[in-house]
Write a protein that holds these residues in place. Structure first.
Motif, mmCIF file in Angstrom:
data_model
loop_
_atom_site.group_PDB
_atom_site.id
_atom_site.type_symbol
_atom_site.label_atom_id
_atom_site.label_comp_id
_atom_site.label_asym_id
_atom_site.label_seq_id
_atom_site.Cartn_x
_atom_site.Cartn_y
_atom_site.Cartn_z
ATOM 1 N N ARG A 88 5.559 0.890 7.048
ATOM 2 C CA ARG A 88 4.019 1.149 7.130
ATOM 3 C C ARG A 88 3.213 1.530 8.358
ATOM 4 O O ARG A 88 2.195 2.335 8.051
ATOM 5 C CB ARG A 88 3.290 0.233 6.307
ATOM 6 C CG ARG A 88 2.994 -1.087 6.884
ATOM 7 C CD ARG A 88 2.183 -1.745 6.249
ATOM 8 N NE ARG A 88 2.863 -2.361 5.232
ATOM 9 C CZ ARG A 88 2.657 -2.089 3.917
ATOM 10 N NH1 ARG A 88 1.750 -1.346 3.604
ATOM 11 N NH2 ARG A 88 3.363 -2.834 2.825
ATOM 12 N N LEU A 123 8.039 -0.352 2.256
ATOM 13 C CA LEU A 123 7.086 -0.163 3.410
ATOM 14 C C LEU A 123 6.806 -1.328 4.092
ATOM 15 O O LEU A 123 6.442 -1.147 5.391
ATOM 16 C CB LEU A 123 5.707 0.305 2.781
ATOM 17 C CG LEU A 123 5.542 1.499 2.081
ATOM 18 C CD1 LEU A 123 4.009 1.780 1.498
ATOM 19 C CD2 LEU A 123 5.535 2.675 2.786
ATOM 20 N N SER A 142 0.985 7.224 0.385
ATOM 21 C CA SER A 142 1.394 6.301 -0.735
ATOM 22 C C SER A 142 0.062 6.359 -1.743
ATOM 23 O O SER A 142 -1.094 6.436 -1.449
ATOM 24 C CB SER A 142 1.357 4.689 -0.244
ATOM 25 O OG SER A 142 0.223 4.246 0.248
ATOM 26 N N GLY A 168 1.333 1.755 -4.790
ATOM 27 C CA GLY A 168 2.452 1.540 -4.380
ATOM 28 C C GLY A 168 3.692 2.216 -4.953
ATOM 29 O O GLY A 168 5.018 1.612 -4.830
ATOM 30 N N ALA A 201 5.034 7.790 -3.160
ATOM 31 C CA ALA A 201 4.679 8.134 -1.445
ATOM 32 C C ALA A 201 5.192 9.727 -1.147
ATOM 33 O O ALA A 201 6.480 9.953 -1.562
ATOM 34 C CB ALA A 201 5.445 6.962 -0.733
ATOM 35 N N LEU A 225 8.464 1.195 -2.707
ATOM 36 C CA LEU A 225 8.643 2.294 -1.545
ATOM 37 C C LEU A 225 9.195 1.534 -0.254
ATOM 38 O O LEU A 225 9.351 2.412 0.651
ATOM 39 C CB LEU A 225 7.241 2.907 -1.326
ATOM 40 C CG LEU A 225 6.697 3.541 -2.619
ATOM 41 C CD1 LEU A 225 5.295 3.943 -2.256
ATOM 42 C CD2 LEU A 225 7.498 4.414 -3.126
#
Length: 1005
Positions: free
Chosen positions: A137, A122, A716, A720, A723, A120
């Motif tokens: 994040r 992040l 999320s 992982g 999201a 994702l």
């Protein structure tokens, strides 16, 4: 509003900034060492970094200590760096992988690391200030990013085209479908009425020009007697189209004031940050890509087939109707728009380097053919980047991009002389052959002022651009410790281009003798120079255990930009020579502008509670020579907060809530603060005169001010693999730049001043995920959504209309309490009186994007769909065909309630212009913007075929392969008036949209 925040001598700020940051650091941090103690002994650290699961070497991994880059991994995943003596924490970071923080004891000299994929993204760093950033994040604003892999799947006319469907809250429309760009990007709706309406583009720290410079086509088409209004309809390309997408590493889009306020008084329309590719550690790695493609017209209106001479006479009159022949049909649209030339791209790059020196170079040769004769787009690009560690404390980064483009755009868009291709086609009978005669001449079009096949074959509208963009970054790491570091950064660069336009309509074109001045040549020459320098100091403090990280930054920015443009229109070309010196009627125009800006910024960022709480606050203060008072500073503060909840039940990983607010501005455009005078001649004496259309200066012209509040949440899930991002924003723009009509007694026509406000609200969402991830199959899916509405809160002037064609056809009207994109027009019953009212709204109900990628072994299939629901377009292309009764649906019958039949085009015309709605059409569509299938050739086969090759890939791809819409014009996304803030919903015989098919081979050596 005027801010009392001022500095008497801002040019001293870089030195004040350095002193302030050091003093603050020394007083706040207990036991802070003096400057003389910053240097410390170092020791070696080496090892190997691999990818989790596959065990493959992880290349291009950055090794970072605090905010200081120590080096990166080689092609085999190994690395070798130097770190301070004592226990430290070293970070291993690579885009697409989760950051790994490794505690390194004082006696450790080797360390192997395994990186886990960051599905994702992040761990991706996003910008928070001129010289600072944070992991996604923790970010407190919605910042969209697009990677190199997404950008380069399918060749596209320009960089902005590649963002369509990928960035929630972004609306991208085009002047036409012509090769070479010509797009307008609108982020989070409309932020101005008459001010600058395009985002700010920044390439590696250089604020570049995205000017749209009219070549002067209006001198031929007569689209407007006013050069400014006519120039907006010239189907000009915007200069961001010059950039080579293949040299871009990633793009970040700062959509609202909460994020874009770091750029102050030029950020109301958002900021697009472009980062180019950098060199990698290791031996030279070469890549070569060869692409071949073919365009074809995607949509046409369709010519009417005349089934009888009576129909031909009723439509074109006795003289033309007499030429009708049984069964004769010539598809002039397909003749004009039917070119299918071979397009190609050749791309070569090399990357490599050592710990101290890294380099990247990329070259591009590109030739995109157009679907109209004498149109197309050629580009040559060379990008060279160098990263150099000058010493253990000083690093430098330099990038130069040299570009050359040539664009042929044809004669399209609005026209008042019947010479633009689309308008001539609308009047051309399909039963008359207009093709070239055997002797090379073209027959005369008896029903129109021009023969569109002749115009396409013999006219020229070329644009040649040479451009150089050079950026530099110098970073001095004053000191680096486990718990704190201090950096001084200088960055900026230069953007220069020269644009030459050459338009020729020779005397033997059918329409040229009609004005008594056969043959027209237009020469335009524009030069642009942008320069900016940013100086920043950044101090970062980290508490023991990592519970607190504080980043303090302060900086100064200087920017200068200038644009000069001259144009010569020459008519009655003697002997038909393409030479403006051989014309009997010549007119000259020239514009010159220069702007100087100074900005001051400071920001404090706190990462607390084991990196769960992020707080940031800062400001920027700007002054500009475009303001009435060039010494007055305007204040743009911002504040942000986010918190991550990490202890969630079941399938959820973490939930982040965020809140941000900020202010940004939109400067007056150059010249708006001046009173206009015109040169004259009385009895041979030079004079200065006031013109009826001139503007008078305002004593307090200042930037528009935008205030925005953004809140949202990011969730999320599935360890992982999925999201959800959701944002709501509410922005209000005050002190709008507006115009007021002055009494004739003043001698002036307009006054430009600040007043009124607009409000824009909207929702944005993105759902990203990997529904299936196995060794043999992977599915990556992203869905984006946005809905935006803007209204006028107040106006200091009566309602007024944006550029357009009046209420007969529909026009955008700016009116307090109403939608900013409302379309007003006539609404009258057959026996009633004329009433002007709202007949449509260009703003769509929502937009969605659907991106999917499927990997199965060596195969990878990707697609990108874009869906717009609602919004309306003023379809004057359809009106032109209906008015000539020459469109295909002028033969199609539609039943009426009284059981009689009427053709579709006749039904639209029957109540027009009393009913403007007849040509206001729903612009809903679904487009397949990209489709790509790749195949990775077996390594053994590649090595046998090319002994030095490491890998090879074959690709089949297409762009704009499908459009599903009820819209009857050529393209619901066109924009006849170019870069206007409001008037973007006009379809007036543009260059038609095209689809393209490509085959590519990529080889890595």
């Amino acid at each position: 509003m005027t801010s009392p925040f001022t500095f008497e001598d801002p040019m001293h700020l870089p030195w004040l900034a350095r002193a302030a940051i050091i003093v603050l650091w020394a007083h706040v941090v207990p036991g802070a060492p003096t400057y003389a103690l910053f240097a410390r002994a170092t020791r070696p650290l080496s090892g190997r970094v691999t990818e989790e699961g596959s065990g493959a070497p992880a290349t291009q991994v950055q090794i970072v200590l605090g905010a200081v880059a120590l080096g990166s991994t080689r092609d085999d995943g190994t690395y070798s760096v130097r770190i301070p003596n004592g226990a430290v924490t070293v970070t291993f970071r690579r885009i697409g992988f989760v950051r790994s923080d490794q505690a390194v004891a004082a006696n450790v000299s080797t360390l192997d690391v395994v990186l886990r994929r960051d599905l994702l993204r992040l761990s991706e760093m996003v910008v928070t200030g001129q010289a600072t950033g944070i992991e996604r994040r923790n970010a407190a604003t919605a910042i969209a990013s697009v990677s190199a892999a997404e950008l380069n799947r399918v060749p596209a006319p320009s960089v902005e085209t590649m963002l369509a469907g990928r960035v929630p809250g972004a609306e991208i429309s085009s002047n036409s479908g012509a090769p070479g760009g010509g797009n307008q990007v609108r982020l989070r709706g409309i932020s101005t009425v008459i001010g600058a309406a395009t985002p700010l583009y920044v390439v590696d720290g250089v604020i570049i020009s995205d000017a749209t410079i009219a070549p002067g086509v209006f001198a031929v088409t007569g689209s407007s007697a006013n050069p400014v209004v006519g120039g907006r309809q010239d189907n000009a390309s915007n200069r961001v189209a010059d950039l080579d997408p293949n040299s871009i590493e990633r793009i970040e889009v700062l959509k609202g004031a909460t994020a874009a306020s770091i750029y102050g008084s030029r950020a109301n329309n958002g900021v697009v940050l472009i980062t180019t590719k950098r060199g990698n550690l290791g031996k030279p790695a070469y890549t070569f890509t060869q692409r071949f493609g073919r365009p074809e017209v995607a949509r046409t209106i369709g010519l009417r087939r005349f089934n009888s001479q009576a129909d031909a006479i009723a439509t074109f009159g006795p003289a033309v109707g007499a030429l009708w022949k049984e069964g004769a049909f010539f598809d002039h649209e397909r003749e004009v728009y039917g070119e299918t030339p071979t397009s190609w791209e050749s791309i070569m790059s090399v990357s490599g380097g050592s710990n101290d020196t890294r380099y990247f170079a990329s070259g591009l040769l590109k030739d995109d053919g157009g679907i109209i004769a004498n149109t197309g787009y050629r580009k040559q690009s060379l990008t060279v980047g160098l990263d150099q560690n000058i010493s253990s404390k000083l690093t430098a980064r330099v990038t130069t991009n040299l570009l050359g483009t040539k664009t042929g755009r044809g004669l399209t868009n609005n026209d008042n002389r019947g010479v633009a291709l689309g308008q001539a086609l609308a009047r051309s009978p399909s039963f008359i052959d207009l093709r070239r005669n055997p002797d090379g001449s073209f027959p005369r079009n008896p029903a129109a002022q021009s023969n569109p096949l002749q115009t396409a074959a013999l006219s020229k509208n070329d644009e040649v651009v040479y451009r150089a963009i050079t950026s530099g970054n110098l970073t001095y790491n004053a000191f680096t410790r486990t718990r704190q570091d201090l950096r001084f950064i200088a960055s900026g660069g230069v953007d220069f281009f020269n644009q030459r336009s050459n338009i020729l309509t020779p005397p033997d074109l059918q329409f040229e003798p009609l004005d008594g001045l056969p043959g027209t040549a237009v020469r335009s020459n524009a030069q642009s120079l942008n320069m900016n320098l940013n100086v920043s100091a950044v101090h970062t403090y980290r508490s023991a255990g990592g519970g607190l990280q504080a980043t303090t930054s302060i900086g100064h920015q200087y920017e200068q930009r200038g644009l000069s443009n001259s144009r010569v229109v020459a008519q009655n070309l003697i002997g038909g020579l393409d030479n403006i010196g051989r014309a009997t009627a010549v007119s000259v125009a020239e514009d010159d502008s220069r702007t100087n800006d100074i900005g001051i910024n400071a920001q404090e960022e706190l990462l607390l509670l084991d990196q769960k709480l992020f707080l940031a606050a800062g400001f920027r203060a700007d002054r500009s020579s475009n303001n009435s008072d060039p010494n007055q500073y305007y204040f743009f503060p911002r504040a942000q907060a986010s918190y991550r909840f990490v202890s969630l039940p079941s399938i959820f990983d973490e939930l982040k809530v965020r809140l941000a607010t900020g202010r940004s501005g939109n400067q007056p455009q150059f010249g708006q603060k001046f009173t206009e005078f015109f040169g004259g001649n009385i009895a041979g004496l030079p004079t200065i005169e006031i013109g009826s259309g001139a503007q008078t200066a305002d004593a307090n012209l200042r930037p528009e001010i935008q205030r925005e509040i953004e809140t949202g949440l990011d969730l999320s899930m599935l360890k992982g693999r999925a999201a959800l991002e959701f944002s709501y924003f509410d922005k209000q723009t005050d002190d709008l730049l507006v115009t007021a009509t002055l009494p004739n007694s003043t001698g002036y026509g307009l006054r430009i001043f600040n007043g009124g406000s607009i409000q824009t609200r909207g929702y944005e969402a993105a759902l990203k995920g990997f529904p299936i991830v196995t060794k043999s199959f992977e599915w990556n899916s992203t869905t984006t959504f946005s809905t935006i509405n803007a209204r006028v809160r107040s106006l200091p002037v009566p309602p007024f209309q944006a550029p357009g064609f009046g209420t007969t056809f529909g026009v955008f009207q700016i009116e307090a309490g109403k939608s900013l994109t409302q379309i007003v027009g006539n609404d009258s019953l057959p026996t009633g009186q004329g009433i002007v009212t709202q007949v449509g709204d260009a703003n769509p109900d929502f937009r969605m994007g659907f991106s999917n990628s499927f990997r199965m072994g060596p195969f990878n299939l990707t697609s990108l769909f874009d869906w717009q629901q609602g919004g309306e377009v003023i379809n004057l292309t359809r009106y032109l065909w209906d008015a000539s009764r020459n469109g295909a649906d002028c033969n199609d019958l539609a039943p009426l309630p009284n059981a009689t039949n009427e053709t579709i085009c006749a039904r639209r015309l029957r109540t027009f212009p009393r009913q403007t709605r007849n040509y206001i059409e729903d612009a809903s569509f679904v487009k397949l913007r990209e489709l790509t299938l790749t195949y990775d050739l077996p390594s053994a086969l590649v090595r046998r075929a090319m002994s030095r090759a490491e890998s090879a890939r074959l690709t089949l791809s297409g762009r704009n392969l499908l459009i599903i819409t009820d819209y009857t014009g050529l393209d619901p996304e066109v924009s006849n008036f170019g870069t206007q803030a409001v008037s973007r919903g006009f379809d007036v015989s543009p260059y038609p949209p095209s689809r393209s098919f490509w085959f590519s081979i990529d080889v890595r050596f």
